[in-house]
Scaffold this motif. Structure first.
Motif, short mmCIF file in Angstrom:
data_model
loop_
_atom_site.label_atom_id
_atom_site.label_comp_id
_atom_site.label_asym_id
_atom_site.label_seq_id
_atom_site.Cartn_x
_atom_site.Cartn_y
_atom_site.Cartn_z
N ARG A 150 0.85 -1.20 0.00
CA ARG A 150 0.00 0.00 0.00
C ARG A 150 0.88 1.24 0.00
NH1 ARG A 150 -1.79 -3.85 3.26
NH2 ARG A 150 -0.59 -3.06 5.02
N VAL A 151 0.62 2.16 -0.92
CA VAL A 151 1.37 3.41 -1.01
C VAL A 151 0.38 4.55 -0.89
CG1 VAL A 151 3.04 4.76 -2.34
CG2 VAL A 151 2.99 2.26 -2.58
N PHE A 152 0.41 5.27 0.24
CA PHE A 152 -0.56 6.32 0.51
C PHE A 152 0.16 7.66 0.68
CE2 PHE A 152 -3.35 2.97 2.84
CZ PHE A 152 -3.71 2.42 1.63
N GLY A 153 -0.40 8.69 0.06
CA GLY A 153 0.16 10.03 0.17
C GLY A 153 -0.70 10.92 1.07
N PHE A 154 -0.03 11.85 1.78
CA PHE A 154 -0.73 12.76 2.69
C PHE A 154 -0.09 14.15 2.61
CE2 PHE A 154 -0.68 8.48 4.35
CZ PHE A 154 -1.98 8.23 4.75
N THR A 155 -0.89 15.17 2.89
CA THR A 155 -0.39 16.54 2.94
C THR A 155 -0.74 17.16 4.29
OG1 THR A 155 -2.43 17.51 2.03
CG2 THR A 155 -0.75 16.80 0.44
N ASP A 156 -0.33 18.43 4.48
CA ASP A 156 -0.78 19.15 5.66
C ASP A 156 -2.09 19.86 5.33
OD1 ASP A 156 -0.17 21.47 4.21
OD2 ASP A 156 1.83 21.63 5.10
N ASN A 157 -2.53 20.79 6.19
CA ASN A 157 -3.83 21.44 5.97
C ASN A 157 -3.72 22.81 5.35
OD1 ASN A 157 -2.79 22.81 8.15
ND2 ASN A 157 -4.67 22.73 9.38
N LEU A 158 -2.55 23.17 4.83
CA LEU A 158 -2.40 24.44 4.13
C LEU A 158 -2.86 24.26 2.69
CD1 LEU A 158 1.08 25.67 5.42
CD2 LEU A 158 -1.20 26.13 6.34
N GLY A 159 -3.43 25.32 2.11
CA GLY A 159 -3.96 25.20 0.76
C GLY A 159 -5.31 24.50 0.76
N SER A 160 -5.87 24.32 -0.44
CA SER A 160 -7.20 23.72 -0.53
C SER A 160 -7.13 22.21 -0.38
CB SER A 160 -7.83 24.07 -1.88
OG SER A 160 -7.18 23.38 -2.94
N TYR A 161 -8.23 21.64 0.06
CA TYR A 161 -8.30 20.18 0.21
C TYR A 161 -8.15 19.50 -1.15
CZ TYR A 161 -10.05 15.59 1.59
OH TYR A 161 -10.17 14.24 1.82
N ALA A 162 -8.77 20.07 -2.18
CA ALA A 162 -8.70 19.48 -3.52
C ALA A 162 -7.26 19.45 -4.03
CB ALA A 162 -9.59 20.27 -4.48
N GLY A 200 -4.56 19.40 -2.19
CA GLY A 200 -3.86 18.40 -1.40
C GLY A 200 -4.18 16.99 -1.85
N LEU A 201 -5.43 16.77 -2.27
CA LEU A 201 -5.84 15.45 -2.73
C LEU A 201 -5.07 15.07 -4.00
CD1 LEU A 201 -7.94 13.43 -1.64
CD2 LEU A 201 -9.53 14.29 -3.36
N THR A 202 -4.96 16.02 -4.94
CA THR A 202 -4.24 15.76 -6.18
C THR A 202 -2.75 15.56 -5.93
OG1 THR A 202 -5.83 17.08 -7.45
CG2 THR A 202 -3.67 16.70 -8.45
N LEU A 203 -2.16 16.44 -5.11
CA LEU A 203 -0.72 16.36 -4.84
C LEU A 203 -0.37 15.07 -4.10
CD1 LEU A 203 2.06 17.68 -4.95
CD2 LEU A 203 1.49 18.89 -2.83
N SER A 204 -1.15 14.71 -3.10
CA SER A 204 -0.84 13.50 -2.32
C SER A 204 -0.95 12.25 -3.19
CB SER A 204 -1.76 13.39 -1.10
OG SER A 204 -3.13 13.32 -1.48
N LYS A 205 -1.92 12.22 -4.11
CA LYS A 205 -2.08 11.07 -5.00
C LYS A 205 -0.91 10.99 -5.98
CE LYS A 205 -4.06 7.59 -7.11
NZ LYS A 205 -5.29 7.82 -7.92
N LYS A 206 -0.51 12.12 -6.54
CA LYS A 206 0.60 12.11 -7.50
C LYS A 206 1.90 11.69 -6.83
CE LYS A 206 -1.12 15.48 -10.88
NZ LYS A 206 -0.90 16.80 -11.53
N ARG A 207 2.12 12.11 -5.60
CA ARG A 207 3.33 11.72 -4.88
C ARG A 207 3.32 10.22 -4.58
NH1 ARG A 207 4.15 16.89 -0.73
NH2 ARG A 207 5.33 18.15 -2.22
N GLY A 265 -4.32 8.83 -2.45
CA GLY A 265 -3.96 10.12 -1.87
C GLY A 265 -5.05 10.58 -0.93
N TYR A 266 -4.67 11.07 0.25
CA TYR A 266 -5.66 11.41 1.27
C TYR A 266 -5.66 12.89 1.66
CZ TYR A 266 -6.57 6.44 2.05
OH TYR A 266 -6.93 5.13 1.90
N SER A 267 -4.89 13.71 0.93
CA SER A 267 -4.83 15.15 1.25
C SER A 267 -4.45 15.33 2.73
CB SER A 267 -6.16 15.82 0.92
OG SER A 267 -6.06 17.23 1.02
#
Length: 221
Positions: free
Chosen positions: A130-142, A144-151, A173-175
């Motif tokens: 399982r490879v899951f991406g996560f971000t912090d809460n800065l910026g929009s949720y959407a 973060g969702l795209t960035l975490s999935k691409k990472r 990706g879970y933002s």
């Protein structure tokens, strides 16, 4: 006059002993000794043959259960974190050591970190990763969702190239969902900006933590 049965007498004796063994509020607040290292009174004597301690007719003991033991190793900078349980191995890599800020393109140093994880996957002979991406809460949720999935996909691509086609991957990706630290500080946000790689463990003993990394992006990352 009340007549006490043997069962009631045994129950009262145990209750009295437990009451005497309960520490006072002052003792509970005393920091001079770690909890559990001081005995305030000898353990109560319990009659194993007492009717009050026997199972009711037809009753059975619950099945034995093996407790899940967790081992967590993290480097001093918090860039790499490994968690071992009885069932799984999880690597958490801070995004900033894998990617440039606000990017999903792996930096040159990321390859060796991810290859180390691939070697552990081979050692455990894991069939599912399982490879899951996560971000912090800065910026929009959407965003973060795209960035975490691409990472997560970038880490997956490198792992897949090393492991071949015998492994089934789950990539998500879970933002900003599922933070592991407080997003109110940069230190906490840095830990939340991460990619986690987890897989079933097969060896009996946890291995030494391996090198990995993650980025602090600016999802912040």
């Amino acid at each position: 006059m009340t007549v006490l049965t043997p069962r009631v007498t045994a129950a009262l004796a145990v209750l009295a002993a437990l009451t005497l063994a309960t520490p006072s509020p002052a003792a509970a607040d005393d920091p001079s000794e770690p909890p559990g290292t001081v005995t305030t009174s000898p353990p109560p004597e319990v009659d194993a043959n007492s009717p009050g301690l026997k199972l009711a007719q037809g009753a059975t003991l619950a099945p034995a259960k093996v407790l899940d033991i967790k081992s967590v190793v993290e480097d001093l900078g918090g860039e790499e974190r490994r968690e071992d349980t009885n069932e799984n191995v999880t690597f958490a890599l801070q995004a900033e050591v894998l990617f440039p800020k606000n990017s999903a393109k792996l930096n040159p140093q990321a390859r060796s970190r991810i290859q180390t994880i691939a070697e552990e996957i081979k050692k455990q002979n894991a069939g599912t990763v399982r490879v899951f991406g996560f971000t912090d809460n800065l910026g929009s949720y959407a965003h973060g969702l795209t960035l975490s999935k691409k990472r997560a996909e970038a880490v997956h691509d490198l792992l897949a190239a090393d492991l071949g086609g015998n492994v089934t991957f789950e990539v998500r990706g879970y933002s900003e969902d599922y933070p592991i630290a407080d997003n109110s500080s940069e230190e906490g946000r840095k830990k939340n900006r991460r990619v986690e790689v987890s897989f079933p463990r097969t060896t009996a003993e946890p291995e030494t933590a391996a090198d990995t990394g993650t980025d602090t992006g600016s999802e912040g990352s």
